[in-house]
Design a protein around this motif. Sequence first.
Motif, PDB file in Angstrom:
ATOM      1  N   ARG A 174       0.842  -1.198   0.000  1.00 46.96           N
ATOM      2  CA  ARG A 174       0.000   0.000   0.000  1.00 46.96           C
ATOM      3  C   ARG A 174       0.876   1.247   0.000  1.00 46.96           C
ATOM      4  NH1 ARG A 174      -5.226  -0.966   1.258  1.00 46.96           N
ATOM      5  NH2 ARG A 174      -5.604   1.049   2.254  1.00 46.96           N
ATOM      6  N   VAL A 175       0.361   2.326  -0.588  1.00 49.58           N
ATOM      7  CA  VAL A 175       1.086   3.598  -0.617  1.00 49.58           C
ATOM      8  C   VAL A 175       0.174   4.706  -0.107  1.00 49.58           C
ATOM      9  CG1 VAL A 175       2.618   2.957  -2.516  1.00 49.58           C
ATOM     10  CG2 VAL A 175       0.406   4.000  -3.021  1.00 49.58           C
ATOM     11  N   ASP A 176       0.772   5.737   0.476  1.00 48.42           N
ATOM     12  CA  ASP A 176       0.001   6.883   0.961  1.00 48.42           C
ATOM     13  C   ASP A 176      -0.402   7.767  -0.213  1.00 48.42           C
ATOM     14  OD1 ASP A 176       0.185   6.105   3.607  1.00 48.42           O
ATOM     15  OD2 ASP A 176       1.987   7.296   3.999  1.00 48.42           O
ATOM     16  N   VAL A 177      -1.691   8.040  -0.323  1.00 41.94           N
ATOM     17  CA  VAL A 177      -2.185   8.922  -1.386  1.00 41.94           C
ATOM     18  C   VAL A 177      -2.645  10.267  -0.829  1.00 41.94           C
ATOM     19  CG1 VAL A 177      -2.828   7.036  -2.919  1.00 41.94           C
ATOM     20  CG2 VAL A 177      -4.502   7.894  -1.261  1.00 41.94           C
ATOM     21  N   ARG A 178      -2.866  10.321   0.483  1.00 39.34           N
ATOM     22  CA  ARG A 178      -3.238  11.580   1.138  1.00 39.34           C
ATOM     23  C   ARG A 178      -2.400  11.761   2.398  1.00 39.34           C
ATOM     24  NH1 ARG A 178      -8.467   9.739  -0.360  1.00 39.34           N
ATOM     25  NH2 ARG A 178      -9.604  11.170  -1.746  1.00 39.34           N
ATOM     26  N   ASN A 179      -2.161  13.026   2.722  1.00 41.17           N
ATOM     27  CA  ASN A 179      -1.495  13.360   3.973  1.00 41.17           C
ATOM     28  C   ASN A 179      -2.524  13.398   5.104  1.00 41.17           C
ATOM     29  OD1 ASN A 179       1.227  13.885   2.884  1.00 41.17           O
ATOM     30  ND2 ASN A 179       0.222  15.596   1.835  1.00 41.17           N
ATOM     31  N   ALA A 180      -2.042  13.587   6.314  1.00 44.46           N
ATOM     32  CA  ALA A 180      -2.934  13.607   7.476  1.00 44.46           C
ATOM     33  C   ALA A 180      -3.967  14.727   7.383  1.00 44.46           C
ATOM     34  CB  ALA A 180      -2.113  13.744   8.757  1.00 44.46           C
ATOM     35  N   ASP A 181      -3.601  15.845   6.725  1.00 49.32           N
ATOM     36  CA  ASP A 181      -4.536  16.968   6.610  1.00 49.32           C
ATOM     37  C   ASP A 181      -5.498  16.827   5.429  1.00 49.32           C
ATOM     38  OD1 ASP A 181      -2.860  17.386   4.472  1.00 49.32           O
ATOM     39  OD2 ASP A 181      -2.207  19.393   5.081  1.00 49.32           O
ATOM     40  N   GLY A 182      -5.422  15.702   4.723  1.00 47.95           N
ATOM     41  CA  GLY A 182      -6.321  15.464   3.604  1.00 47.95           C
ATOM     42  C   GLY A 182      -5.775  15.876   2.255  1.00 47.95           C
ATOM     43  N   SER A 183      -4.661  16.598   2.245  1.00 47.89           N
ATOM     44  CA  SER A 183      -4.058  17.003   0.974  1.00 47.89           C
ATOM     45  C   SER A 183      -3.417  15.799   0.293  1.00 47.89           C
ATOM     46  CB  SER A 183      -3.009  18.091   1.203  1.00 47.89           C
ATOM     47  OG  SER A 183      -1.958  17.600   2.032  1.00 47.89           O
ATOM     48  N   LEU A 184      -3.236  15.906  -1.011  1.00 48.01           N
ATOM     49  CA  LEU A 184      -2.665  14.796  -1.765  1.00 48.01           C
ATOM     50  C   LEU A 184      -1.161  14.693  -1.561  1.00 48.01           C
ATOM     51  CD1 LEU A 184      -4.490  15.134  -5.211  1.00 48.01           C
ATOM     52  CD2 LEU A 184      -5.048  13.587  -3.334  1.00 48.01           C
ATOM     53  N   THR A 185      -0.676  13.474  -1.454  1.00 47.83           N
ATOM     54  CA  THR A 185       0.760  13.242  -1.508  1.00 47.83           C
ATOM     55  C   THR A 185       1.197  13.328  -2.971  1.00 47.83           C
ATOM     56  OG1 THR A 185       0.495  10.863  -1.818  1.00 47.83           O
ATOM     57  CG2 THR A 185       0.605  11.669   0.464  1.00 47.83           C
ATOM     58  N   ASP A 186       2.495  13.269  -3.210  1.00 46.95           N
ATOM     59  CA  ASP A 186       2.977  13.261  -4.592  1.00 46.95           C
ATOM     60  C   ASP A 186       2.428  12.055  -5.353  1.00 46.95           C
ATOM     61  OD1 ASP A 186       4.386  15.616  -4.579  1.00 46.95           O
ATOM     62  OD2 ASP A 186       6.289  14.696  -4.028  1.00 46.95           O
ATOM     63  N   LEU A 187       2.359  10.915  -4.678  1.00 48.50           N
ATOM     64  CA  LEU A 187       1.816   9.722  -5.328  1.00 48.50           C
ATOM     65  C   LEU A 187       0.331   9.897  -5.633  1.00 48.50           C
ATOM     66  CD1 LEU A 187       3.529   6.787  -3.386  1.00 48.50           C
ATOM     67  CD2 LEU A 187       3.869   7.432  -5.775  1.00 48.50           C
ATOM     68  N   GLY A 188      -0.391  10.541  -4.723  1.00 45.23           N
ATOM     69  CA  GLY A 188      -1.808  10.794  -4.966  1.00 45.23           C
ATOM     70  C   GLY A 188      -2.014  11.730  -6.137  1.00 45.23           C
ATOM     71  N   ALA A 189      -1.210  12.801  -6.193  1.00 42.34           N
ATOM     72  CA  ALA A 189      -1.307  13.749  -7.305  1.00 42.34           C
ATOM     73  C   ALA A 189      -0.925  13.089  -8.619  1.00 42.34           C
ATOM     74  CB  ALA A 189      -0.412  14.956  -7.032  1.00 42.34           C
ATOM     75  N   ASP A 190       0.046  12.182  -8.556  1.00 41.30           N
ATOM     76  CA  ASP A 190       0.450  11.462  -9.760  1.00 41.30           C
ATOM     77  C   ASP A 190      -0.684  10.575 -10.271  1.00 41.30           C
ATOM     78  OD1 ASP A 190       2.537  10.511 -11.683  1.00 41.30           O
ATOM     79  OD2 ASP A 190       2.178   8.611 -10.666  1.00 41.30           O
ATOM     80  N   ARG A 191      -1.421   9.975  -9.364  1.00 42.58           N
ATOM     81  CA  ARG A 191      -2.561   9.144  -9.773  1.00 42.58           C
ATOM     82  C   ARG A 191      -3.628   9.988 -10.467  1.00 42.58           C
ATOM     83  NH1 ARG A 191      -3.963   4.210  -5.672  1.00 42.58           N
ATOM     84  NH2 ARG A 191      -1.873   3.307  -5.561  1.00 42.58           N
ATOM     85  N   VAL A 192      -3.900  11.159  -9.915  1.00 43.29           N
ATOM     86  CA  VAL A 192      -4.866  12.057 -10.557  1.00 43.29           C
ATOM     87  C   VAL A 192      -4.381  12.430 -11.953  1.00 43.29           C
ATOM     88  CG1 VAL A 192      -5.982  14.313 -10.449  1.00 43.29           C
ATOM     89  CG2 VAL A 192      -5.711  12.971  -8.364  1.00 43.29           C
ATOM     90  N   ALA A 193      -3.096  12.742 -12.069  1.00 47.56           N
ATOM     91  CA  ALA A 193      -2.533  13.137 -13.362  1.00 47.56           C
ATOM     92  C   ALA A 193      -2.683  12.030 -14.398  1.00 47.56           C
ATOM     93  CB  ALA A 193      -1.058  13.506 -13.195  1.00 47.56           C
ATOM     94  N   ARG A 194      -2.455  10.804 -13.994  1.00 48.04           N
ATOM     95  CA  ARG A 194      -2.595   9.684 -14.926  1.00 48.04           C
ATOM     96  C   ARG A 194      -4.048   9.512 -15.366  1.00 48.04           C
ATOM     97  NH1 ARG A 194       1.425   5.716 -15.414  1.00 48.04           N
ATOM     98  NH2 ARG A 194       3.380   6.288 -14.405  1.00 48.04           N
ATOM     99  N   MET A 195      -4.985   9.705 -14.447  1.00 47.63           N
ATOM    100  CA  MET A 195      -6.396   9.612 -14.810  1.00 47.63           C
ATOM    101  C   MET A 195      -6.787  10.735 -15.763  1.00 47.63           C
ATOM    102  SD  MET A 195      -8.396   8.321 -11.356  1.00 47.63           S
ATOM    103  CE  MET A 195      -7.541   9.342 -10.154  1.00 47.63           C
ATOM    104  N   VAL A 196      -6.266  11.935 -15.509  1.00 42.45           N
ATOM    105  CA  VAL A 196      -6.546  13.075 -16.388  1.00 42.45           C
ATOM    106  C   VAL A 196      -6.012  12.805 -17.791  1.00 42.45           C
ATOM    107  CG1 VAL A 196      -5.922  15.472 -16.867  1.00 42.45           C
ATOM    108  CG2 VAL A 196      -6.666  14.818 -14.573  1.00 42.45           C
ATOM    109  N   ALA A 197      -4.765  12.354 -17.877  1.00 48.62           N
ATOM    110  CA  ALA A 197      -4.157  12.086 -19.184  1.00 48.62           C
ATOM    111  C   ALA A 197      -4.927  11.007 -19.940  1.00 48.62           C
ATOM    112  CB  ALA A 197      -2.696  11.678 -19.008  1.00 48.62           C
TER     113      ALA A 197
END
Length: 201
Positions: A174-197
């Motif tokens: 498993r990998v962290d996709v969100r930080n404790a404050d709910g913001s996206l981690t780099d891996l989470g943002a990368d996942r969004v980017a791949r879905m967008v592309a």
Amino acid sequence: MSSHAIGALRGSLRRPSRRTAIFAVASVAAVGWYLWPAVQHEHSAVAVITDGSWSAITDHVTTEVRVRGRAVSDLGTVSDWCSLAASVPSLTIDADVGFVVVAIETRGDCAGDPETAALRALSGRSIAPVVVLDTAASAPSADVRTVPIEQLLGSAGTRAMSCQWWEDCPQSGRVDVRNADGSLTDLGADRVARMVASAIG
């Protein structure tokens, strides 16, 4: 001077030119990577506009979309959908832009349906909106491409998700996709980017 010394001298004289050649090749490759989308006329360019809560995805989307052969420009941030709806008619967008990625969380304070108004205004400029849908958000009433992030980020508050094939996976799987404050981690943002592309194609 011995033949060994002469050989060493010749080798030292050749090294700078070899390093120069390697540097030149690397420079051309780097420049080519940035210019390649600009010469791909069959691909419309992409622009990105977000609000503050989504601004972290812009660099990731830029990288992922460029890798797939499209130029990308950053239109900056707006405060909410109301602001976007009001600004679309005067928004400066390059003529070669065929898609605008819209990632906005807050509706804002205005009359009517600002989301639909903004998306239809973009469509009216012959630009296809690609809307990033926050967790549990409903799809826009306008006929546009959507990116439902829950697919790879889980529901609101989800911190970790199972690894995807392109990620460096730890033993936990498993990998962290969100930080404790709910913001996206780099891996989470990368996942969004791949879905967008993928939504753009």
